[in-house]
Design an enzyme around this catalytic site. Sequence first.
Site, PDB file in Angstrom:
ATOM      1  N   HIS A   1      -6.617   3.894  -2.773  1.00 21.57           N
ATOM      2  CA  HIS A   1      -6.491   2.942  -1.350  1.00 21.57           C
ATOM      3  C   HIS A   1      -7.380   3.525  -0.594  1.00 21.57           C
ATOM      4  CE1 HIS A   1      -5.421   0.444   1.986  1.00 21.57           C
ATOM      5  NE2 HIS A   1      -5.045   1.728   2.412  1.00 21.57           N
TER       6      HIS A   1
ATOM      7  N   ILE B   1       0.685  -1.405   0.015  1.00 16.78           N
ATOM      8  CA  ILE B   1       0.100  -0.180  -0.086  1.00 16.78           C
ATOM      9  C   ILE B   1       0.754   1.346  -0.060  1.00 16.78           C
ATOM     10  CG2 ILE B   1      -1.872   1.298   1.215  1.00 16.78           C
ATOM     11  CD1 ILE B   1      -2.540  -1.746   0.162  1.00 16.78           C
ATOM     12  N   GLY B   2       2.062   1.229   0.332  1.00 14.37           N
ATOM     13  CA  GLY B   2       2.902   2.269   0.180  1.00 14.37           C
ATOM     14  C   GLY B   2       3.966   2.547   1.269  1.00 14.37           C
TER      15      GLY B   2
ATOM     16  N   ARG C   1      -3.669   8.865  22.367  1.00 18.22           N
ATOM     17  CA  ARG C   1      -3.126   9.177  21.096  1.00 18.22           C
ATOM     18  C   ARG C   1      -3.553  10.512  20.479  1.00 18.22           C
ATOM     19  NH1 ARG C   1      -0.426   8.051  16.296  1.00 18.22           N
ATOM     20  NH2 ARG C   1      -1.797   8.862  14.736  1.00 18.22           N
ATOM     21  N   CYS C   2      -2.862  11.508  20.289  1.00 16.00           N
ATOM     22  CA  CYS C   2      -3.300  12.861  19.759  1.00 16.00           C
ATOM     23  C   CYS C   2      -2.728  13.132  18.181  1.00 16.00           C
ATOM     24  CB  CYS C   2      -2.589  13.837  20.647  1.00 16.00           C
ATOM     25  SG  CYS C   2      -2.992  13.744  22.484  1.00 16.00           S
TER      26      CYS C   2
ATOM     27  N   HIS D   1      -2.543  -4.327  11.255  1.00 14.89           N
ATOM     28  CA  HIS D   1      -2.385  -3.682  12.639  1.00 14.89           C
ATOM     29  C   HIS D   1      -1.806  -4.458  13.770  1.00 14.89           C
ATOM     30  CE1 HIS D   1      -5.599  -1.603  10.387  1.00 14.89           C
ATOM     31  NE2 HIS D   1      -5.313  -0.465  11.149  1.00 14.89           N
TER      32      HIS D   1
ATOM     33  N   CYS E   1      -8.963   2.522   3.703  1.00 14.41           N
ATOM     34  CA  CYS E   1      -9.218   1.725   4.811  1.00 14.41           C
ATOM     35  C   CYS E   1     -10.364   1.957   5.848  1.00 14.41           C
ATOM     36  CB  CYS E   1      -7.839   1.450   5.425  1.00 14.41           C
ATOM     37  SG  CYS E   1      -6.956   3.052   5.486  1.00 14.41           S
TER      38      CYS E   1
HETATM   39  N1  GLN Z   1       0.146   5.049   1.321  1.00 14.77           N
HETATM   40  C1  GLN Z   1      -0.197   5.265   2.793  1.00 14.77           C
HETATM   41  C2  GLN Z   1       0.540   4.222   3.619  1.00 14.77           C
HETATM   42  O1  GLN Z   1       0.755   3.000   3.127  1.00 14.77           O
HETATM   43  C3  GLN Z   1      -1.483   4.831   3.105  1.00 14.77           C
HETATM   44  C4  GLN Z   1      -1.964   4.751   4.638  1.00 14.77           C
HETATM   45  C5  GLN Z   1      -3.510   4.893   4.725  1.00 14.77           C
HETATM   46  O2  GLN Z   1      -4.202   4.217   4.023  1.00 14.77           O
HETATM   47  N2  GLN Z   1      -3.589   5.269   5.878  1.00 14.77           N
HETATM   48  O3  GLN Z   1       1.003   4.385   4.629  1.00 14.77           O
HETATM   49 ZN    ZN Z   2      -5.286   2.147   4.697  1.00 10.42          ZN
END
Ligand code: GLN
Ligand code: ZN
Length: 765
Positions: free
Chosen positions: A646, A436-437, A520-521, A699, A648
Amino acid sequence: MRVNHTSNLGFPRMGQHRQLKFALEKYWRGQAGESELLTTASNLRKEHWQLQVEAGISVPPSNDFSLYDHVLDMAATLGAVPQRFGSANGPVTLSTYFAMARGSQQAPALEMTKWFDTNYHYVVPEFESGMNLALRSIKPVDEYLEARALGIQTRPVILGPVSFVLLGKPTAESILRKSVLQAILPLYTDLLGQLRTAGAEWVQIDEPCLCLDLDDESRSFYRDAFATLKGPPGLPKFMLTTYFATIGDNLDLALGLQADGLHLDLVRAPQQIDALIAKKPTLSQISLGLVDGRNVWRTDLIIALSKIENAVKAWGKDRIIVAPSCSLLHSPVDLDLETEFDPEIRGWMAFAKQKLQEISTLAKGIDGRQEISKALATSDAFTAWRKQSPRIHKADVEKRILAVTEAMASRKNPYPHRREKQTGALALPKLPTTTIGSFPQTAEVRKMRAAFRAGKIDQQAYDRFIEEETARCIRFQEEVGLDVLVHGEFERNDMVEYFGEQLEGFVFSENGWVQSYGSRCVKPPIIYGDVSRPHAMTVRWSKFAQSVTRQFVKGMLTGPVTILQWSFVRDDQPRSQTCKQIALALRDEVADLEAAGIKIIQIDEPAIREGLPLRRADRPEYLKWSVNAFRLASSGAKDETQIHTHMCYSEFNAMLESIVAMDADVISMECSRSRMELLDAFHRVRYPNEIGPGVYDIHSPRVPGKKEIEDLLEKALEVLSPEQLWVNPDCGLKTRGWPEVRAALSNMVDTAKKLRGILFTADAP
Ligand code: GLN
Ligand code: ZN
């Protein structure tokens, strides 16, 4: 006695220097005892009450404070503690409380989810059978008395019984919300009675669910609950409090509940005041939410005061209360702490403390404009200045916006045509694998960034370090055998901040933290003016990454809606307009990436779902402009250029058609935690382009087995064709460690290869 016209619905909990965060984390690490944590907490409460009184709020709220989350507090108060935490009765200890929030060795945590349309997450209460619902703490009473001991009268805040029940979730079908409600009502009565006995005259009962589209059952919950609560004598007066949207068609219902006061969010839904006036309510207090609790801008006092004057005409002075639109939990604490802002921009802002001063000023204005003439003149000057400041308004941005045509929001050709071109240009294998990156942001990466920011290493040294990390990450992906590579995002601290820092129209605070969940902030960027892109933002790193490999590297951008959603956004023009400006800036970035030889470009939109309005009637408009912004950002690309997106945070069912309408060539989506539940929706709406439902949860440090990945892919293939399926994790790998990432991605790649062999043996390319 003079009527007190001011109120506040809640104050940020963390402290101006995030003292609560640090105290909590120290306690969790075992480096501080319970009493140290509790002392920090009570010092913060004291400081915040005093600050509010000084700012002019004579009766500040109490019980708005929480060590973790106010919904969790209510669950603990009512004894909604699931059996797995092994605490069936007696006071809920701190360790049980935190186990519910964060999990323990023996018991997984309660789920967490977004608090309405904010970026705050609440802990979702679980209703299980055999739960011993009973008053197991009296935190609201304790904190009320704590303030009283300091000589401060407060108005306790409690989450109302119906919202509590609607926000929680039964763990089995046999458990009815209705029965849970029946069980907790006597507890509420008991608690409210104790508050009255302790001296509380009014209680703020938060019922934000009154701003949702309610079904008949939920409406009957309201009627039943308040009929019970309004029965017994000796209870405090209720300020029924709603926020984040219009009370709309629930107004009659709300008025029928016989509360003594009603609070409306007049920032989100200003027109609802007219509906209330038309009803000629008999309420003894009407609380006008006129100061925006969700943003950082100074209130236009003239506009707010004219609304107050209208209300005074209808109801007389004595019944009017001035308030923030919602709890100030969602605002940063104190603008006075910001020393780096440009003075002009700073003049347009107000953080929590300044918002309270505005409330107190407006309340004085109830006695007549002359009482606050100076403040009105100042406010007017700021508004006028903001309307024409060249810092905000850029002629070239406006010109560009006006020149946007419908055609610009469409790719040159429809997907089937693009697919052919892309297949020719990219020649990827079937079931292509990608990520995803982001790749692990190790302590070393963070250390180098901090050193660079602090001026301890120079640009050259920092860039060299990032290049090395990027090159190593590319090697790693080649070794693991991924098909489409990413550069790893080592140069980025945060996916929105990175872009905000390079775009015009953004500023960053030093201390503008807001709570996201628990300790978390986040410190959202502030969009104050027209957005434009003075220079390319990502080309340098994408180009570098592409130069060290023969495989394709995806360009990586954060989408316009996500940048908007995770920032404080200017309130002097519609959000859609600001979003469009960001989209145009990203469109230029797409063009520059293409020109630099990048063939695949991903535009992340993880936050598009959370921007969805709470009321169904408001959704089509949002979906229209947000989808359009994405299309505007992406559609300048050539047919051969493959556009990815993408998303989530799941729950996309409500907007699947819009996701299709974004017309990305490839989308990757979080799926594994819900065991591909999302895909069920694709029975209803066929996904026409390519798609990679995430095959493992990023996660957790757990490495997914091959069989597990294969099962998920098989499941995906029930609704998707093998021709359109991509193989990727759920989200970025930023928070993971390298060894687990290697193991997990190797399993993923092996599985894709195996399936490729099975599905495509006959006609493999
Ligand atoms: N490209 C981002 C990553 O891989 C995407 C993060 C996300 O979707 N919150 O961190
Ligand atoms: Zn994501």
